[in-house]
Scaffold this motif. Structure first.
Motif, PDB file in Angstrom:
ATOM      1  N   ASP A  94      -4.835 -39.145  25.825  1.00  0.00           N
ATOM      2  CA  ASP A  94      -5.843 -38.672  26.735  1.00  0.00           C
ATOM      3  C   ASP A  94      -6.536 -39.622  27.433  1.00  0.00           C
ATOM      4  O   ASP A  94      -7.059 -39.204  28.831  1.00  0.00           O
ATOM      5  N   LEU A  95      -7.041 -40.558  26.943  1.00  0.00           N
ATOM      6  CA  LEU A  95      -7.999 -41.579  28.001  1.00  0.00           C
ATOM      7  C   LEU A  95      -7.101 -42.269  28.829  1.00  0.00           C
ATOM      8  O   LEU A  95      -7.846 -42.244  30.012  1.00  0.00           O
ATOM      9  N   LEU A  96      -5.949 -42.760  28.721  1.00  0.00           N
ATOM     10  CA  LEU A  96      -5.064 -43.178  29.700  1.00  0.00           C
ATOM     11  C   LEU A  96      -4.581 -42.461  30.790  1.00  0.00           C
ATOM     12  O   LEU A  96      -4.175 -42.930  31.671  1.00  0.00           O
ATOM     13  N   SER A  97      -4.607 -41.154  30.418  1.00  0.00           N
ATOM     14  CA  SER A  97      -3.901 -40.357  31.397  1.00  0.00           C
ATOM     15  C   SER A  97      -5.067 -39.533  32.388  1.00  0.00           C
ATOM     16  O   SER A  97      -4.772 -38.402  33.086  1.00  0.00           O
ATOM     17  N   ARG A  98      -6.444 -39.838  32.296  1.00  0.00           N
ATOM     18  CA  ARG A  98      -7.428 -39.361  32.993  1.00  0.00           C
ATOM     19  C   ARG A  98      -7.234 -39.581  34.541  1.00  0.00           C
ATOM     20  O   ARG A  98      -7.865 -38.701  35.361  1.00  0.00           O
ATOM     21  N   ASN A  99      -6.544 -40.485  34.765  1.00  0.00           N
ATOM     22  CA  ASN A  99      -6.173 -40.983  36.358  1.00  0.00           C
ATOM     23  C   ASN A  99      -5.405 -39.854  36.652  1.00  0.00           C
ATOM     24  O   ASN A  99      -4.219 -39.881  36.040  1.00  0.00           O
ATOM     25  N   LYS A 100      -5.547 -39.134  37.641  1.00  0.00           N
ATOM     26  CA  LYS A 100      -4.756 -37.913  38.276  1.00  0.00           C
ATOM     27  C   LYS A 100      -3.470 -38.580  38.758  1.00  0.00           C
ATOM     28  O   LYS A 100      -2.383 -37.737  38.819  1.00  0.00           O
ATOM     29  N   GLU A 101      -3.285 -39.521  39.045  1.00  0.00           N
ATOM     30  CA  GLU A 101      -2.138 -40.349  39.581  1.00  0.00           C
ATOM     31  C   GLU A 101      -1.027 -40.572  38.394  1.00  0.00           C
ATOM     32  O   GLU A 101       0.220 -40.502  38.603  1.00  0.00           O
ATOM     33  N   VAL A 102      -1.354 -40.674  37.125  1.00  0.00           N
ATOM     34  CA  VAL A 102      -0.658 -41.037  36.135  1.00  0.00           C
ATOM     35  C   VAL A 102       0.255 -39.658  35.737  1.00  0.00           C
ATOM     36  O   VAL A 102      -0.162 -38.599  35.509  1.00  0.00           O
ATOM     37  N   ILE A 103       1.674 -40.181  35.687  1.00  0.00           N
ATOM     38  CA  ILE A 103       2.585 -39.132  35.118  1.00  0.00           C
ATOM     39  C   ILE A 103       2.764 -39.428  33.758  1.00  0.00           C
ATOM     40  O   ILE A 103       3.185 -40.545  33.327  1.00  0.00           O
ATOM     41  N   CYS A 104       2.563 -38.321  32.744  1.00  0.00           N
ATOM     42  CA  CYS A 104       2.711 -38.618  31.328  1.00  0.00           C
ATOM     43  C   CYS A 104       4.148 -37.928  30.884  1.00  0.00           C
ATOM     44  O   CYS A 104       4.765 -36.920  31.094  1.00  0.00           O
ATOM     45  N   VAL A 105       5.113 -39.031  30.250  1.00  0.00           N
ATOM     46  CA  VAL A 105       6.355 -38.569  30.068  1.00  0.00           C
ATOM     47  C   VAL A 105       6.504 -38.921  28.437  1.00  0.00           C
ATOM     48  O   VAL A 105       6.279 -39.664  27.852  1.00  0.00           O
ATOM     49  N   HIS A 106       6.990 -37.868  27.853  1.00  0.00           N
ATOM     50  CA  HIS A 106       7.653 -37.703  26.476  1.00  0.00           C
ATOM     51  C   HIS A 106       8.717 -38.482  26.163  1.00  0.00           C
ATOM     52  O   HIS A 106       9.756 -37.864  26.904  1.00  0.00           O
ATOM     53  N   ALA A 107       9.055 -39.710  25.700  1.00  0.00           N
ATOM     54  CA  ALA A 107      10.268 -40.583  25.715  1.00  0.00           C
ATOM     55  C   ALA A 107      10.665 -40.537  24.091  1.00  0.00           C
ATOM     56  O   ALA A 107      10.220 -41.210  23.498  1.00  0.00           O
ATOM     57  N   ILE A 108      11.789 -39.885  23.874  1.00  0.00           N
ATOM     58  CA  ILE A 108      12.198 -40.144  22.509  1.00  0.00           C
ATOM     59  C   ILE A 108      13.694 -40.548  22.214  1.00  0.00           C
ATOM     60  O   ILE A 108      14.425 -40.254  23.187  1.00  0.00           O
ATOM     61  N   ALA A 109      13.501 -41.760  21.556  1.00  0.00           N
ATOM     62  CA  ALA A 109      14.974 -42.540  21.495  1.00  0.00           C
ATOM     63  C   ALA A 109      15.626 -41.756  20.174  1.00  0.00           C
ATOM     64  O   ALA A 109      15.479 -42.228  19.051  1.00  0.00           O
ATOM     65  N   ARG A 110      16.502 -41.027  20.380  1.00  0.00           N
ATOM     66  CA  ARG A 110      17.251 -40.146  19.769  1.00  0.00           C
ATOM     67  C   ARG A 110      18.569 -40.999  18.998  1.00  0.00           C
ATOM     68  O   ARG A 110      19.397 -41.418  19.811  1.00  0.00           O
ATOM     69  N   ARG A 111      18.429 -41.110  17.673  1.00  0.00           N
ATOM     70  CA  ARG A 111      19.573 -42.145  17.115  1.00  0.00           C
ATOM     71  C   ARG A 111      20.916 -41.473  17.219  1.00  0.00           C
ATOM     72  O   ARG A 111      20.836 -40.098  16.735  1.00  0.00           O
ATOM     73  N   ILE A 112      21.994 -42.101  17.528  1.00  0.00           N
ATOM     74  CA  ILE A 112      23.254 -41.385  17.520  1.00  0.00           C
ATOM     75  C   ILE A 112      24.402 -42.469  16.610  1.00  0.00           C
ATOM     76  O   ILE A 112      25.415 -41.760  16.276  1.00  0.00           O
TER      77      ILE A 112
END
Length: 299
Positions: free
Chosen positions: A209-227
Motif C-alpha cells: 500500500d505504501l509503494l502503490s500510493r503513486n497514482k502512476e504505479v501499476i500493481c500486478v499480482h504475479a504468481i510462479a505456478r509450479r508445473i
C-alpha cells in the motif's frame, strides 16, 4: 557455493529424488518446522482427514526443499537455462509487453510459492528499454550467506533493496519508471497491518500500500505456478487501482488460489510463520487495535 555448484551439475531426476528423500526425513524427525506445517494446514483446512494433512505437508516440505535447491543452483545456470525455467504463454507475454509499453512504474507482487525466484531470475521478466528490475528482500541473519545471495541476484540483473535500510531507495527506483518485485505474504509482526486470511488473524506487510500510493504505479499480482521440477508458468493479474488496499487484494487472490486447489496449493510456503502472532501473546496485545474492526463471525 560448493554445494550449489555440485547440485547444479546433477540431473534433475536425481535432484528430485533427493528432494523427496529429504522431505520424508523431515516428516519423520521431530522438529519445529514440521509441527508448524501440520498446524498451518490443520487450521486452514479443519475438514481434512489427518492422512490428507500429512500427505500435503510432505509435498509442501518437498517444495520448500526445492526452493532451497533452486536458490543454490541458479547462480551457476546459463541465461538459456534460466530462461527455460519459466513458461510464458501468449496471454502473459502480451500482458508483459503492455506493461513495458506503458512506460509506467510496475509493482510486481509475488506470493511465496516454492519457485518464486525463477521469475526474478528469468532474463525475460524485465522491463527493457533502459529500465530495470528491482527487488525488496529480507536480509538473512547470516551476513556471509546474505552477501552471497545478494551478489547472486545482482549478477542476473536484479537491483536489491533491503527491507531494513533500502525502502526509500526502492521507492525512488519505482518512481523512476522501473519495475519492483515484492514478496507480500510474509508475517509482518507488530509492524504489520491486521487482517483475516484463511479464517485466521495475521499481520500483513503495509509495503504494497505504501509503494502503490503513486497514482502512476501499476500493481500486478504475479504468481510462479509450479508445473514440474525447476519449471514454472507465470500468471499475471493487474489489480484494481480504484479499489485501493493492495495488500488485501493480493491476499484475496492468494486465498482464492489456495481454496481453488485440490491440495491447498502445497507449493505455497505453508511452513513459514504466516499466523505467528496467534502463538505470541505479547504481539496479540500490541496488535489489538488493528484487529478490533475485523468480523470473525464468518470465515
Amino acid at each position: 557455493k560448493s554445494l550449489g555448484l555440485c547440485l547444479s551439475k546433477l540431473p534433475y531426476p536425481i535432484l528430485e529424488k533427493l528432494m523427496e528423500c529429504l522431505a520424508f526425513i523431515l516428516s519423520r524427525v521431530p522438529n519445529a518446522r514440521w509441527r508448524l506445517l501440520l498446524s498451518n494446514l490443520s487450521h486452514a483446512f479443519p475438514d481434512w482427514p489427518c492422512q490428507k494433512v500429512k500427505s500435503v505437508a510432505i509435498e509442501s516440505a518437498a517444495r520448500m526443499i526445492e526452493m532451497g535447491f533452486f536458490s543454490l543452483c541458479y547462480p551457476f545456470m546459463s541465461d538459456e537455462e534460466r530462461r527455460r525455467t519459466v513458461f510464458y504463454d501468449e496471454q502473459t507475454s502480451s500482458r508483459l509487453d503492455e506493461l513495458r509499453l506503458s512506460g509506467r512504474p510496475v509493482l510486481m507482487l509475488i506470493p511465496h510459492t516454492c519457485l518464486f525466484e525463477t521469475v526474478a531470475t528469468s532474463p525475460l521478466f524485465r522491463p527493457f528499454g533502459g529500465k530495470s528490475l528491482g527487488a525488496i528482500y529480507r536480509p538473512n541473519k547470516n551476513p556471509v550467506l546474505d552477501k552471497w545471495i545478494t551478489n547472486a541476484r545482482e549478477k542476473v540483473g536484479i537491483k536489491t533493496f533491503s527491507r531494513k535500510k533500502g525502502i526509500i531507495s526502492a521507492r525512488a527506483h519505482l518512481k523512476a519508471g522501473n519495475w519492483l518485485a515484492l514478496l507480500y505474504d510474509q508475517n509482518a509482526g507488530v509492524r504489520g497491518t491486521g487482517m483475516k486470511f484463511m479464517g485466521r488473524i495475521c499481520a500483513v506487510s503495509p509495503l504494497p500500500d505504501l509503494l502503490s500510493r503513486n497514482k502512476e504505479v501499476i500493481c500486478v499480482h504475479a504468481i510462479a505456478r509450479r508445473i514440474s521440477f525447476f519449471r514454472t508458468k507465470l500468471e499475471l493479474k493487474v489489480l484494481d487501482e480504484k479499489r485501493g488496499n493492495i495488500s488485501e487484494q493480493c491476499h484475496d487472490v492468494l486465498e482464492s488460489e489456495i481454496e481453488g486447489s485440490r491440495s491447498g496449493l502445497p507449493e505455497w510456503l505453508w511452513s513459514h510463520g504466516k499466523w505467528k502472532i496467534n502463538n505470541m501473546i505479547h504481539e496479540i496485545f500490541l496488535l489489538q487495535e488493528k484487529f478490533r474492526s475485523l468480523d470473525f463471525g464468518q470465515r
